[in-house]
Motif scaffolding. Sequence first.
Motif, PDB file in Angstrom:
ATOM      1  N   LEU A 107      12.398  39.624  79.525  1.00 44.07           N
ATOM      2  CA  LEU A 107      13.042  40.733  78.818  1.00 44.07           C
ATOM      3  C   LEU A 107      14.107  41.400  79.688  1.00 44.07           C
ATOM      4  O   LEU A 107      15.134  41.850  79.186  1.00 44.07           O
ATOM      5  N   ARG A 108      13.875  41.447  81.012  1.00 48.06           N
ATOM      6  CA  ARG A 108      14.907  41.970  81.930  1.00 48.06           C
ATOM      7  C   ARG A 108      16.147  41.089  81.878  1.00 48.06           C
ATOM      8  O   ARG A 108      17.271  41.578  81.818  1.00 48.06           O
ATOM      9  N   ASP A 144       2.614  34.836  78.080  1.00 52.87           N
ATOM     10  CA  ASP A 144       3.637  35.834  77.722  1.00 52.87           C
ATOM     11  C   ASP A 144       3.560  37.046  78.643  1.00 52.87           C
ATOM     12  O   ASP A 144       4.588  37.585  79.063  1.00 52.87           O
ATOM     13  N   ASP A 145       2.332  37.486  78.948  1.00 51.82           N
ATOM     14  CA  ASP A 145       2.189  38.644  79.838  1.00 51.82           C
ATOM     15  C   ASP A 145       2.699  38.325  81.242  1.00 51.82           C
ATOM     16  O   ASP A 145       3.213  39.194  81.937  1.00 51.82           O
ATOM     17  N   LEU A 178       3.919  42.441  74.776  1.00 52.00           N
ATOM     18  CA  LEU A 178       5.081  41.650  75.209  1.00 52.00           C
ATOM     19  C   LEU A 178       5.267  40.437  74.301  1.00 52.00           C
ATOM     20  O   LEU A 178       6.397  40.069  73.964  1.00 52.00           O
ATOM     21  N   SER A 179       4.154  39.816  73.891  1.00 53.70           N
ATOM     22  CA  SER A 179       4.240  38.634  73.013  1.00 53.70           C
ATOM     23  C   SER A 179       5.027  38.933  71.743  1.00 53.70           C
ATOM     24  O   SER A 179       5.810  38.099  71.278  1.00 53.70           O
ATOM     25  N   VAL A 180       4.798  40.115  71.180  1.00 59.60           N
ATOM     26  CA  VAL A 180       5.487  40.481  69.933  1.00 59.60           C
ATOM     27  C   VAL A 180       6.927  40.904  70.228  1.00 59.60           C
ATOM     28  O   VAL A 180       7.855  40.511  69.514  1.00 59.60           O
ATOM     29  N   ILE A 181       7.111  41.688  71.295  1.00 62.72           N
ATOM     30  CA  ILE A 181       8.462  42.161  71.643  1.00 62.72           C
ATOM     31  C   ILE A 181       9.383  40.955  71.843  1.00 62.72           C
ATOM     32  O   ILE A 181      10.512  40.925  71.357  1.00 62.72           O
ATOM     33  N   MET A 182       8.862  39.923  72.527  1.00 61.45           N
ATOM     34  CA  MET A 182       9.677  38.727  72.781  1.00 61.45           C
ATOM     35  C   MET A 182       9.919  37.917  71.519  1.00 61.45           C
ATOM     36  O   MET A 182      11.046  37.536  71.219  1.00 61.45           O
ATOM     37  N   SER A 183       8.835  37.652  70.762  1.00 63.05           N
ATOM     38  CA  SER A 183       9.004  36.760  69.605  1.00 63.05           C
ATOM     39  C   SER A 183       9.831  37.429  68.509  1.00 63.05           C
ATOM     40  O   SER A 183      10.507  36.759  67.746  1.00 63.05           O
ATOM     41  N   ALA A 184       9.805  38.779  68.472  1.00 68.98           N
ATOM     42  CA  ALA A 184      10.592  39.487  67.451  1.00 68.98           C
ATOM     43  C   ALA A 184      12.006  39.800  67.947  1.00 68.98           C
ATOM     44  O   ALA A 184      12.800  40.386  67.217  1.00 68.98           O
ATOM     45  N   LYS A 185      12.276  39.437  69.206  1.00 66.51           N
ATOM     46  CA  LYS A 185      13.603  39.678  69.809  1.00 66.51           C
ATOM     47  C   LYS A 185      13.997  41.157  69.769  1.00 66.51           C
ATOM     48  O   LYS A 185      15.161  41.508  69.536  1.00 66.51           O
TER      49      LYS A 185
END
Length: 323
Positions: free
Chosen positions: A280-281, A272-273, A209-216
Amino acid sequence: MKLSKLFIGLSLAMGLVAAASAQTTMKISISVAQNSHQGVAIDTFAKEVEKRTSGRYKIQTFYAGALGGERESIEAVQLGTQELAFSSTGPVPNFVPEAKILDIPFLFRDKAHARAVLDGPIGQDLLGKFDSKGFKALAWAENGFRHMTNSKRAVNTPEDLKGLKMRTMENPVHVAAYKGFGIITTPMAFPEVFTALQQGTVDGQENPLSVIMSAKFDQVQKYLSLTGHVYSPCIFLMNKATFEKLSAADKQAFLDAAKEGAKANRARVDTDDATGVADLRSKGMSVVENVDKSKFVAALTAVNADFEKQFGKANIDAIRNVK
Ligand code: EAX
């Protein structure tokens, strides 16, 4: 005559001042954005090194793949063209094959288990394996449990993964395992992933999740499933020769600074978790939170038999049995 003496005296004094404040600059890089669990890791490390060496060492921080992807940065550290890198262990098996065992899917129960293994004798022993390859591995840190995203469909069971074209890390264990799920695997360096997802070169990817969020990635991916299929460690790597040139006290300063970086990094992964799914929702992703992990484990029966042969069942069990 008097005047020139004064000048000589002055310039000598200035030379002394310069020597006293002589500063060695070193570079460290990450492939993700500064505002991330990895940014926190290297920012904390930089601050701690400077503090613990009274500013004799300055760490220049580079983000978002500015110095290249993770494999390239590890290569640069091995060669010594870059002193330090902070990286996920994705590309690490290409340099230190012993690290491969950590990439086995569903090896770790949870983050507490993974952290206990990495901080315990098994993890510390693995850090030592980097020495003969031109690295000083300063400390383990964390990328997090990896989850699947894609632009095609909600993933509830392994059947839903069949035929999806997904970007993977440049990691042989991941590639073998994901093929076991029926995924069409496309290994790719991280800095290329956003564009590949945007242009539809691949349907999906998997990351914490940390990467999914920071990479948008929410901007280019509709579906997220909390598969948690692989735990992804991070690591602080330093060029071995550069480390060996440090005084004993400075070596300790670098090691301690990396530990502080890892602590801040893991705390950010926890945050982040805890907030990631809601975040993200709210950005439009459709999230499957509860997947039946036993079905994903079952889909990998053949692959796991192969991993047991490759890594030794006893070695895998030693990790699984850490409490
Ligand atoms: O280190 O390549 C990856 O998917 C990594 O997880 C990402 O670059 C964060």
